[in-house]
Design an enzyme around this catalytic site. Structure first.
Site, PDB file in Angstrom:
ATOM      1  N   HIS A 129       0.912  -1.063   0.048  1.00 33.64           N
ATOM      2  CA  HIS A 129       0.471   0.000   0.007  1.00 33.64           C
ATOM      3  C   HIS A 129       0.824   1.684   0.352  1.00 33.64           C
ATOM      4  O   HIS A 129       0.101   2.169  -0.594  1.00 33.64           O
ATOM      5  CB  HIS A 129      -0.657  -0.222   1.345  1.00 33.64           C
ATOM      6  N   HIS A 181       4.351   7.059   5.913  1.00 40.29           N
ATOM      7  CA  HIS A 181       2.575   7.700   6.444  1.00 40.29           C
ATOM      8  C   HIS A 181       1.398   6.795   6.741  1.00 40.29           C
ATOM      9  O   HIS A 181       0.957   7.612   7.502  1.00 40.29           O
ATOM     10  CB  HIS A 181       2.294   8.069   5.139  1.00 40.29           C
ATOM     11  N   ASP A 204      -3.049   8.081  -1.260  1.00 44.20           N
ATOM     12  CA  ASP A 204      -3.779   7.313  -0.815  1.00 44.20           C
ATOM     13  C   ASP A 204      -5.370   6.453  -0.397  1.00 44.20           C
ATOM     14  O   ASP A 204      -5.693   5.874  -0.436  1.00 44.20           O
ATOM     15  CB  ASP A 204      -3.091   7.647   1.700  1.00 44.20           C
ATOM     16  N   GLU A 227       0.755   5.044  12.722  1.00 47.08           N
ATOM     17  CA  GLU A 227      -0.575   4.886  13.047  1.00 47.08           C
ATOM     18  C   GLU A 227      -0.268   3.264  13.118  1.00 47.08           C
ATOM     19  O   GLU A 227      -1.340   2.871  13.735  1.00 47.08           O
ATOM     20  CB  GLU A 227      -1.025   5.153  11.585  1.00 47.08           C
ATOM     21  N   ASP A 228      -0.052   2.334  12.595  1.00 52.11           N
ATOM     22  CA  ASP A 228       0.173   1.227  12.394  1.00 52.11           C
ATOM     23  C   ASP A 228       0.771   0.631  13.268  1.00 52.11           C
ATOM     24  O   ASP A 228       0.900  -0.582  12.906  1.00 52.11           O
ATOM     25  CB  ASP A 228      -0.356   0.241  10.983  1.00 52.11           C
TER      26      ASP A 228
END
Length: 712
Positions: free
Chosen positions: A87, A111, A176, A115-116
């Site tokens: 991704h 990016h 995105d 967050e992950d």
């Protein structure tokens, strides 16, 4: 449904945008890290696209970012079963193809790490610098655990605020969302529809406003397939059934090339097939489509002047469709777009649309703000003293959005206001009384202009002059209009024009917007400010007339002096002052004899004097006698409000004038006209009286009566 089924693939490949092989990248990502001196196979494709736009780009930073992203996402998979690293790689490839610079691509690779994964923002800052960290933080979603249902709108608010300082944040978000939409087929239909609706209402308008047409058009097609499958299928069949339609455009394109060669203009002539949504819109507008309706001609040249040279040749050698001509070079769109649009008639009456632009204009037309590169070249090594990242490319609509969002702490209000704001897809420019330009969405009114220029001070606005003419606050503005906003005064000595302020600094605290202003407000800034005021003032504005007043002296009829004495050169004549122009000393005057031995005295500038001359009526010399008193008729133009009549009559009495008669016309579009016939003890006091009347809140002009009179 597979990702390919969701995406109108043949069409996108037809436009020449290469697609990344996600399965190949997934295998490459699982093979481990490469040698120190060579790029990972997984980013070789992206590196080639980047070097096509930036031949001297240093790829070492991209290699380092990829290694961190791959290692931190290792073991994570997308719902499609692909390794998660595919991704950020695909998102970065989209940006590389559009010409994004290295810093944007580095942030794009990273990016989702904060967050992950276990990667922290501090780690990104240490390894890649504050600029990359700012972009990564800008696109990092807020946690649902902390924000609940407000997580999505608050995430967009956070992104927009970050975009206000650096437009590259939204560039990464758009790429995105494009990749997520390409691979949306693995999700449940209801979730596909929800994401598609947000994309249609928020992301597509943002892509349009930032000028990123390449992303916008593909997002439109992807949303079209999900939200309107039947219309999409009809459009797909229509395009398939007209697969040979390009032949008509090919013939016209070849003629255009020949014309430009003969004229000695170096130009590249291309055929641009319409995307699915564009074909759908054209079919609704025109009904049955011809071959030339499935695409447009694109002419690319080197310089701005060449664009107009091409236009001249086309309009000389072909029959132009004048109604289709638009010049977006002299007047660019608010999203940076520049191009000449025209249309010419081809064989058998077919019409071909033509776009003419330079190569640089084309790059900006496709990639928008992404094509502008780093908006902060001077800030790479240090932040400004005030900590603000001033973006010279920040468009006006974004500045307005950032201002009004500060007034909406409620997430639902922000979310609905954002969608309403983005639904306004055109912008106009109006000019204030000082010549300052003000950008507003198409359809905006004087109410919107007031709040855009003055914020909450606009509560005291009572009207406007548009292009020099009085207008109500609900008047819809046009592109290029000049708007002079009129404000109420709370004191006779307040700054500004008599009775109306040029600025609202001396506004009366009792003034406020009326509920019907919401019917005219188009911008969120205006609607939010008006709604907030109305909620905090449930009983409406306090009457500003309730403030302490000056005491008016009582004048009796016996105290009033005689009216001015006019003398004429006609013995024993009865002299009467004309009611049409109500002359007073020291006005230049002239008389005319009427029936019954009466001489009517007019001001020399009165329109009745000119009519008398056309009737060959002989004028009689007139002058003023010794008496100082006079009688005059004044007309007060005002905006209606409570106690206005009382305030005006009180001011007249304070100035020592006696009211002989008064009439008030019924209100029309919030405007009221008062006509007073007054007896003054001294004509010299007339200017002071008119100034005092103009200073009454709501009054915007006081003038001498100019009513037409009968010739007698």
């Amino acid at each position: 449904m597979s990702a390919e089924a969701v995406n109108p693939g043949a069409h996108s490949r037809r436009r020449g945008r290469p697609r990344i092989d996600l399965r190949r990248l997934g295998r490459a990502a699982l093979l481990g890290t490469p040698g120190r001196d060579r790029l990972p196979d997984a980013i070789a494709h992206m590196a080639d696209a980047h070097r096509a736009h930036h031949p001297d780009a240093d790829l070492a930073t991209l290699r380092k970012a990829y290694l961190l992203a791959e290692s931190s996402h290792r073991g994570q998979f997308r719902k499609s079963g692909e390794p998660y690293i595919t991704h950020p790689l695909a998102v970065t490839l989209i940006l590389a193809e559009l010409g994004a610079e290295t810093t944007t691509l580095t942030a794009s690779l990273l990016h989702d790490t904060v967050e992950d994964t276990e990667v922290t923002l501090d780690q990104v800052t240490r390894e890649f610098g504050a600029e990359v960290a700012y972009l990564v933080d800008g696109v990092t979603k807020l946690e649902k655990v902390d924000y609940g249902a407000a997580a999505e709108p608050e995430t967009f608010r956070k992104m927009l605020v970050a975009t206000g300082n650096d437009v590259r944040v939204m560039s990464i978000k758009l790429a995105d969302r494009l990749h997520n939409m390409r691979t949306l087929g693995v999700m449940r239909p209801e979730k596909q529809a929800r994401i598609a609706r947000v994309t249609r209402e928020v992301l597509i308008p943002l892509a349009e406003r930032l000028g990123v047409q390449a992303i916008k058009t593909e997002l439109e097609d992807l949303v079209f397939t999900i939200l309107h499958p039947a219309e999409y299928e009809r459009t797909r069949r229509l395009i398939a059934e007209n697969s040979s339609a390009g032949a008509a455009l090919d013939a016209i394109a070849e003629r255009v090339r020949a014309v430009l060669r003969e004229a000695g203009i170096a130009a590249e002539v291309l055929i641009r097939p319409r995307h699915f949504v564009s074909v759908h819109r054209v079919s609704i507008k025109r009904g049955d489509l011809r071959g030339t309706d499935f695409g447009r001609l694109l002419v690319l040249v080197g310089e701005d002047a060449d664009c107009y040279a091409v236009l001249g040749e086309l309009h000389t050698c072909f029959t132009p469709v004048i109604s289709e001509f638009k010049d977006f070079i002299a007047a660019p769109k608010f999203n940076l777009y520049q191009s000449l649009h025209t249309a010419v008639a081809g064989p058998e009456g077919s019409v071909a649309e033509v776009l003419i632009r330079t190569h640089q204009m084309h790059r900006v037309a496709e990639a928008g703000v992404i094509a502008l590169g780093n908006p902060h070249p001077a800030l790479e090594s240090a932040e400004p003293a005030d900590g603000e990242r001033a973006d010279p490319t920040r468009p006006g609509w974004l500045s307005r959005l950032l201002e009004w969002q500060q007034s909406t702490p409620d997430s639902d209000t922000f979310w609905s206001s954002l969608r309403a704001d983005l639904a306004q897809d055109r912008e106009i420019t109006v000019f204030g009384a000082d010549g300052r330009a003000l950008g507003l969405p198409a359809g905006a009114s004087c109410v919107d202009a007031a709040y855009a220029q003055y914020g909450e001070h606009a509560h005291a606005c009572i009207g406007a002059r548009v292009n020099g003419r009085l207008a109500t606050l609900g008047t819809v503005l046009g592109d290029g209009d000049t708007v002079h906003l009129l404000f109420a005064q709370d004191a006779p000595d307040a700054a500004g024009a008599p009775g109306v302020q040029d600025t609202p600094e001396a506004r009366d605290a009792g003034w406020g917007p009326a509920p019907d202003w919401l019917e005219h407000a188009r911008t969120p800034a205006a609607r939010i400010a008006i709604t907030t005021w109305l909620e905090s003032h449930p009983h409406g504005a306090e009457d500003p007339a309730t403030a302490p007043r000056r005491t008016a002296p009582v004048t009796t009829e016996a105290d009033r002096p005689a009216v001015a004495n006019a003398v004429v050169d006609l013995p024993d004549a009865t002299v009467r002052l004309a009611g049409c122009c109500t002359p007073v000393p020291p006005d230049p005057v002239i008389g005319f004899a009427v029936r019954g031995g009466v001489v009517t005295v007019h001001r020399e500038m009165c329109s009745a004097v000119a009519r008398m001359a056309t009737l060959d009526r002989q004028p009689i010399t007139a002058r003023w006698g010794e008496a100082a008193g006079c009688r005059v008729t004044l007309v007060a133009e005002s905006f209606g409000r409570p106690r206005l009549l009382a305030d005006l009559t009180e001011v007249i009495a304070v100035e020592g004038a006696a009211i002989v008669s008064a009439t008030v016309e019924p209100p029309s579009e919030q405007r009221v006209r008062h006509t007073y016939t007054l007896a003054l003890p001294d004509a010299a006091g007339l200017p002071a009286l008119m100034r005092a009347m103009r200073q009454v809140p709501g009054v915007y002009d006081v003038s001498r009566s100019q009513h037409p009179a009968a010739t007698g």
